[in-house]
Write an enzyme that holds these catalytic residues in place. Structure first.
Site, PDB file in Angstrom:
ATOM      1  N   THR A  91      43.368  29.797  52.048  1.00 62.69           N
ATOM      2  CA  THR A  91      43.782  30.574  53.229  1.00 62.69           C
ATOM      3  C   THR A  91      43.169  30.096  54.551  1.00 62.69           C
ATOM      4  O   THR A  91      43.886  29.947  55.544  1.00 62.69           O
ATOM      5  CB  THR A  91      43.439  32.054  52.989  1.00 62.69           C
ATOM      6  OG1 THR A  91      44.152  32.475  51.815  1.00 62.69           O
ATOM      7  CG2 THR A  91      43.844  32.932  54.160  1.00 62.69           C
ATOM      8  N   ASN A 112      37.697  28.411  52.335  1.00 65.17           N
ATOM      9  CA  ASN A 112      37.424  29.767  52.813  1.00 65.17           C
ATOM     10  C   ASN A 112      35.918  29.913  52.994  1.00 65.17           C
ATOM     11  O   ASN A 112      35.435  30.427  53.996  1.00 65.17           O
ATOM     12  CB  ASN A 112      37.917  30.812  51.814  1.00 65.17           C
ATOM     13  CG  ASN A 112      39.429  30.923  51.803  1.00 65.17           C
ATOM     14  OD1 ASN A 112      40.083  30.631  52.799  1.00 65.17           O
ATOM     15  ND2 ASN A 112      39.972  31.331  50.674  1.00 65.17           N
ATOM     16  N   ARG A 175      40.385  36.349  58.443  1.00 68.13           N
ATOM     17  CA  ARG A 175      40.646  34.927  58.726  1.00 68.13           C
ATOM     18  C   ARG A 175      42.119  34.663  59.031  1.00 68.13           C
ATOM     19  O   ARG A 175      42.449  33.705  59.711  1.00 68.13           O
ATOM     20  CB  ARG A 175      40.150  34.037  57.588  1.00 68.13           C
ATOM     21  CG  ARG A 175      40.764  34.291  56.220  1.00 68.13           C
ATOM     22  CD  ARG A 175      40.041  33.458  55.152  1.00 68.13           C
ATOM     23  NE  ARG A 175      40.551  33.654  53.806  1.00 68.13           N
ATOM     24  CZ  ARG A 175      40.241  34.667  53.001  1.00 68.13           C
ATOM     25  NH1 ARG A 175      39.419  35.611  53.426  1.00 68.13           N
ATOM     26  NH2 ARG A 175      40.745  34.755  51.785  1.00 68.13           N
ATOM     27  N   HIS A 321      47.631  37.094  43.295  1.00 67.08           N
ATOM     28  CA  HIS A 321      46.390  36.880  42.527  1.00 67.08           C
ATOM     29  C   HIS A 321      46.288  37.868  41.373  1.00 67.08           C
ATOM     30  O   HIS A 321      45.790  37.535  40.313  1.00 67.08           O
ATOM     31  CB  HIS A 321      45.170  37.047  43.433  1.00 67.08           C
ATOM     32  CG  HIS A 321      44.837  35.829  44.231  1.00 67.08           C
ATOM     33  ND1 HIS A 321      44.399  34.663  43.649  1.00 67.08           N
ATOM     34  CD2 HIS A 321      44.890  35.583  45.563  1.00 67.08           C
ATOM     35  CE1 HIS A 321      44.182  33.755  44.589  1.00 67.08           C
ATOM     36  NE2 HIS A 321      44.485  34.283  45.767  1.00 67.08           N
ATOM     37  N   ASP A 364      50.428  29.783  54.019  1.00 70.96           N
ATOM     38  CA  ASP A 364      49.132  29.107  54.153  1.00 70.96           C
ATOM     39  C   ASP A 364      48.794  28.297  52.909  1.00 70.96           C
ATOM     40  O   ASP A 364      47.809  27.579  52.870  1.00 70.96           O
ATOM     41  CB  ASP A 364      48.031  30.134  54.472  1.00 70.96           C
ATOM     42  CG  ASP A 364      47.862  31.166  53.370  1.00 70.96           C
ATOM     43  OD1 ASP A 364      48.820  31.385  52.587  1.00 70.96           O
ATOM     44  OD2 ASP A 364      46.775  31.757  53.287  1.00 70.96           O
ATOM     45  N   HIS A 498      45.520  29.274  43.648  1.00 68.39           N
ATOM     46  CA  HIS A 498      45.956  28.120  44.437  1.00 68.39           C
ATOM     47  C   HIS A 498      44.724  27.333  44.843  1.00 68.39           C
ATOM     48  O   HIS A 498      43.607  27.782  44.594  1.00 68.39           O
ATOM     49  CB  HIS A 498      46.731  28.597  45.668  1.00 68.39           C
ATOM     50  CG  HIS A 498      46.004  29.683  46.408  1.00 68.39           C
ATOM     51  ND1 HIS A 498      45.020  29.424  47.334  1.00 68.39           N
ATOM     52  CD2 HIS A 498      46.059  31.041  46.309  1.00 68.39           C
ATOM     53  CE1 HIS A 498      44.533  30.557  47.789  1.00 68.39           C
ATOM     54  NE2 HIS A 498      45.131  31.566  47.177  1.00 68.39           N
TER      55      HIS A 498
END
Ligand code: ZN
Ligand code: ZN
Ligand code: ZN
Length: 557
Positions: A91, A112, A175, A321, A364, A498
């Site tokens: 992300t 991240n 974020r 997820h 993303d 991912h």
């Protein structure tokens, strides 16, 4: 003879008519760009759907309404072969790469979270404790984009308009708002969760929430989503996902099954109160409500200086997820996102006016089908046994170097060595990197390894090493990079994740819509860093200062 002359005359006549009409066409063609050069959008809307695979457009197509995804595809430009060209596909790097027009090798957001060599600790991409929280007494507002080394398209627009054009960024995830907003955003807002459903920010942007945000937080809008989550359409019509009860999905605490309906009020306390909304499609609806409130509250797109609204839909990632890319839950989340997109587009039409704004939609990163599910379908897939790998690796380190201290950190599938310890050995750093790479490669689920020295010296132009090199930052990245076998992940046995350089993580949608963009589609490869330079050309503004992407000419009018 006469016949022959007649032919020549006729041919000449034809030629004259053809030339004049061609001249007319040419004149028209010449006039068109001049009109478009002066016609700039009043607002640019950037939409990132967190964890969206390209095939979510096509798999759920027959269920979508006319006003959401279909409106963008049918009236905009669809880049069907669009990819992340770096790893890790996560992300922080994703949002940063879209907006900076480059990759972690240049913008420096390498994960991240990552191990920071300078301070010898793990850091979070958006965290900044030199600022205070605004709108909450918790630490959740202590954020800034300070770890992003280059400018964003949003920064360049602010600079171009002498800071008159506004940038507002919104998301559930901090974020997802902080990085797209860039260094110069007027504001980035994100969802607090826990005991409140409030949107908060950082003192990096302001010292007090504006009235429209205070009003939004004081309203009952978010509280209104504390209700059961049932499927939007009859579940029997969801033929594009696996049976609801299966072993590939994670569970909410306090619920024994992975099946609809989800009684959120009953699950509320055990699943983080307001935070549970993030893991349902309601998180995207809340984001839409807040984006529409921003449009109104900030009067975006109201004057001649182009504004920028950056929206990131985070809940698709949480749902992916938890339940995986083939679940009924993900299908329902996308059908509901389609409705939210329609609401957002209708709001833009009403407030800014159709024909006054321009928009892109991308992701993303994408996501892998649940490996346990793939295995059951006989597709090679699996899970890395990280504990066994770590034990074997530590034994190797002790045997070869007499100490495990040589390894400082392992994160984002990179190994960081302690260069001081290496200096005390009588072996060159490049050789240590190579020895360790060979050791890691001998483990059964590891498919490829590269060293920092290779990244430093080579110039890879295609395939996996090209993707890894784009994600490798000289100052910030590790000494050894490893890539597990395709469809092998280090993750729980339920849900999707991912981060890899493989197609299932890199292939994402890219849709352009509105002022300055053609209608059409392409199967030519485009890459994430191409988005910002394409917008720069459309807006006639500077490229972000680290941009490495190329404008996608075929989408521009
Ligand atoms: Zn994400
Ligand atoms: Zn389910
Ligand atoms: Zn994720």
């Amino acid at each position: 003879m006469n016949k022959h002359r007649l032919c020549i005359v006729l041919l000449l006549l034809c030629a004259i008519t053809w030339t004049t009409s061609a001249q007319r066409r040419k004149k028209n063609a010449k006039e068109t760009p001049e009109i478009h050069q002066t016609q700039k959008p009043k607002l640019v809307v950037g939409i990132i759907v967190d964890q969206m695979r390209y095939d979510y457009l096509t798999r759920f197509w027959s269920h979508y309404g006319e006003g959401g995804f279909k409106r963008l595809v049918n009236n905009g430009f669809n880049c069907k072969n669009h990819h992340f060209n770096y790893a890790p596909t996560s992300t922080g790097p994703g949002h940063t790469s879209v907006y900076t027009g480059t990759t972690p090798a240049v913008h420096g957001v390498i994960g991240n979270n990552w191990y920071d060599k300078e301070t010898d600790k793990s850091v979070y991409c958006a965290a900044d404790d030199s600022y205070t929280s605004i709108g909450t007494t918790s630490a959740k507002g202590q954020m800034s984009p300070h770890r992003m080394l280059t400018t964003t398209i949003t920064d360049e627009l602010r600079l171009f308009t002498q800071m008159r054009g506004k940038t507002i960024a919104v998301a559930i995830k901090d974020r997802g708002a902080v990085l797209p907003g860039g260094h110069t955003a007027n504001a980035a807002y994100w969802f607090e969760g826990g005991t409140t459903g409030n949107f908060i920010t950082s003192s990096y942007y302001m010292n007090q929430l504006p009235k429209w945000v205070q009003d939004f937080n004081a309203s009952s809008i978010v509280e209104g989503y504390k209700k059961p989550w049932e499927t939007l359409k009859p579940i029997a019509t969801y033929k594009e996902s696996v049976v609801d009860a299966n072993n590939y999905e994670g569970k909410f605490r306090g619920k024994d099954t992975t099946t609809f309906p989800y009684d959120l009020p009953a699950l509320w306390e055990e699943n983080g109160q307001f935070s549970i909304l993030s893991s349902t499609p309601y998180g995207n609806s809340i984001t839409t409500d807040f984006a529409l409130a921003a449009l109104e509250g900030e009067a975006l797109g109201a004057d001649s200086d182009t504004d920028f609204l950056a929206v990131s839909f985070s809940s698709t990632d949480y749902v992916g997820h938890k339940f995986g890319v083939d679940s009924k839950e993900i299908q329902d989340t996308y059908l509901r996102l389609d409705k939210d997109l329609e609401r957002l587009l209708n709001g833009l039409d009403a407030k800014v006016g159709a024909g006054n704004y321009t928009l892109f939609l991308t992701a993303d990163h994408a996501a892998i089908p649940v490996p346990a599910y793939l295995k059951d379908q006989k597709v090679p897939a699996g899970y890395l046994e990280m504990d066994a790998i770590k034990t074997q690796f530590q034994e190797f380190l002790k045997y070869r170097y007499g100490t495990t201290d040589i390894v400082k950190n392992i994160s984002n599938e990179q190994i960081f060595l302690d260069h001081k310890v290496v200096n005390n050995l009588d072996i060159a750093l490049a050789d240590v990197q190579e020895e360790i790479a060979y050791e890691i490669l001998s483990y059964s689920d590891i498919d490829k390894v590269y060293t920092g020295s290779q990244m430093w010296q080579q110039n890879y132009t295609k395939g996996i090493p090209y993707i890894l090199q784009n994600g490798w930052h000289q100052k910030r990245s590790g000494d050894v990079i490893y890539v597990p076998k395709p469809a092998h992940i280090s993750y729980s046995k339920t849900g999707s994740t991912h981060g890899s350089p493989f197609i299932y993580d890199t292939h994402a949608p890219l849709l352009f819509y509105g002022v300055g963009f053609k209608k059409g589609e392409t199967a030519n490869r485009t890459e994430i860093p191409d988005i910002a330079p394409t917008l720069s050309v459309l807006l006639g503004i500077s490229f972000p200062n680290g941009a490495t992407g190329t404008p996608i000419e075929e989408v521009l009018e």
